[in-house]
Each structure stands twice: as structure tokens, then as C-alpha cells.
Scaffold this motif. Structure first.
Motif, PDB file in Angstrom:
ATOM      1  N   HIS A   1      40.569 -67.370 -38.679  1.00 18.65           N
ATOM      2  CA  HIS A   1      39.918 -67.354 -37.372  1.00 18.65           C
ATOM      3  C   HIS A   1      40.869 -66.822 -36.306  1.00 18.65           C
ATOM      4  O   HIS A   1      41.883 -67.437 -36.014  1.00 18.65           O
ATOM      5  N   ASP A   2      40.517 -65.649 -35.754  1.00 18.77           N
ATOM      6  CA  ASP A   2      41.294 -65.099 -34.643  1.00 18.77           C
ATOM      7  C   ASP A   2      40.870 -65.802 -33.355  1.00 18.77           C
ATOM      8  O   ASP A   2      39.755 -66.287 -33.235  1.00 18.77           O
ATOM      9  N   ILE A   3      41.758 -65.826 -32.390  1.00 15.88           N
ATOM     10  CA  ILE A   3      41.478 -66.470 -31.110  1.00 15.88           C
ATOM     11  C   ILE A   3      41.166 -65.397 -30.063  1.00 15.88           C
ATOM     12  O   ILE A   3      41.906 -64.426 -29.915  1.00 15.88           O
ATOM     13  N   TRP A   4      40.070 -65.600 -29.353  1.00 11.33           N
ATOM     14  CA  TRP A   4      39.613 -64.697 -28.297  1.00 11.33           C
ATOM     15  C   TRP A   4      39.447 -65.496 -27.017  1.00 11.33           C
ATOM     16  O   TRP A   4      39.324 -66.712 -27.050  1.00 11.33           O
ATOM     17  N   TYR A   5      39.434 -64.787 -25.881  1.00  6.12           N
ATOM     18  CA  TYR A   5      39.224 -65.414 -24.586  1.00  6.12           C
ATOM     19  C   TYR A   5      38.007 -64.780 -23.913  1.00  6.12           C
ATOM     20  O   TYR A   5      37.869 -63.560 -23.877  1.00  6.12           O
TER      21      TYR A   5
END
Length: 86
Positions: free
Chosen positions: A37-41
Motif C-alpha cells: 500500500h502506497d501512501i497518498w495525500y
């Protein structure tokens, strides 16, 4: 805006989701430390959120889009009658 999308069960929706969140101004923050799971904003909701590398269901895609503040995908020929705008 609602995107109507049809998919086979084995294909990943992640590339399409990433296109949508990038177009909405969401920013990639970092690769996931655990799992995939990549982290996005999202500046829309001022929130960091995870994006799975293999999103395979419309339901999971819609949950992620809700978290990021974007409209849902709508699946064509939905057998469960969930063809509603979100």
C-alpha cells in the motif's frame, strides 16, 4: 463526475484509480512500508490514505475514492442493482 467502468475479475483497477486521484490533485507521498500500500495525500479532504497495488473490486475502489474525496466509479451491468452515483 461519475466514471462508468467495466472490468474482469482478474484485472486490477489500481492504474485507473491512480489516474483519477492524480487528476484530482492528490500527491504520492511514499511507498508502503508494509505490504503493498502506497501512501497518498488528498488536498480535497486534507488526509493521507493508502492505495493498494492490486485493487480488484469496484467496491474497494469506491471506498478508496470516498476516502480521498472523489466521486465513485459505477460498474456497468451491475447485478446487485448498485448503479447509483456517489
Amino acid at each position: 463526475m461519475v466514471t462508468v467502468y467495466s472490468q474482469s475479475m482478474s484485472s486490477s483497477l489500481t492504474p485507473r484509480i491512480i489516474e483519477l486521484i492524480k487528476a484530482a490533485g492528490c500527491e504520492y507521498i511514499q511507498a508502503g512500508r508494509r505490504g503493498n500500500h502506497d501512501i497518498w495525500y488528498s488536498p480535497i479532504v486534507n488526509l493521507h490514505f493508502p492505495v493498494d497495488s492490486k485493487i480488484r473490486s469496484i467496491k474497494a475502489a469506491n471506498i478508496l475514492l470516498t476516502i480521498s474525496g472523489l466521486p465513485h466509479l459505477v460498474q456497468e451491468n451491475d447485478d446487485e442493482g448498485e448503479n447509483t452515483e456517489g
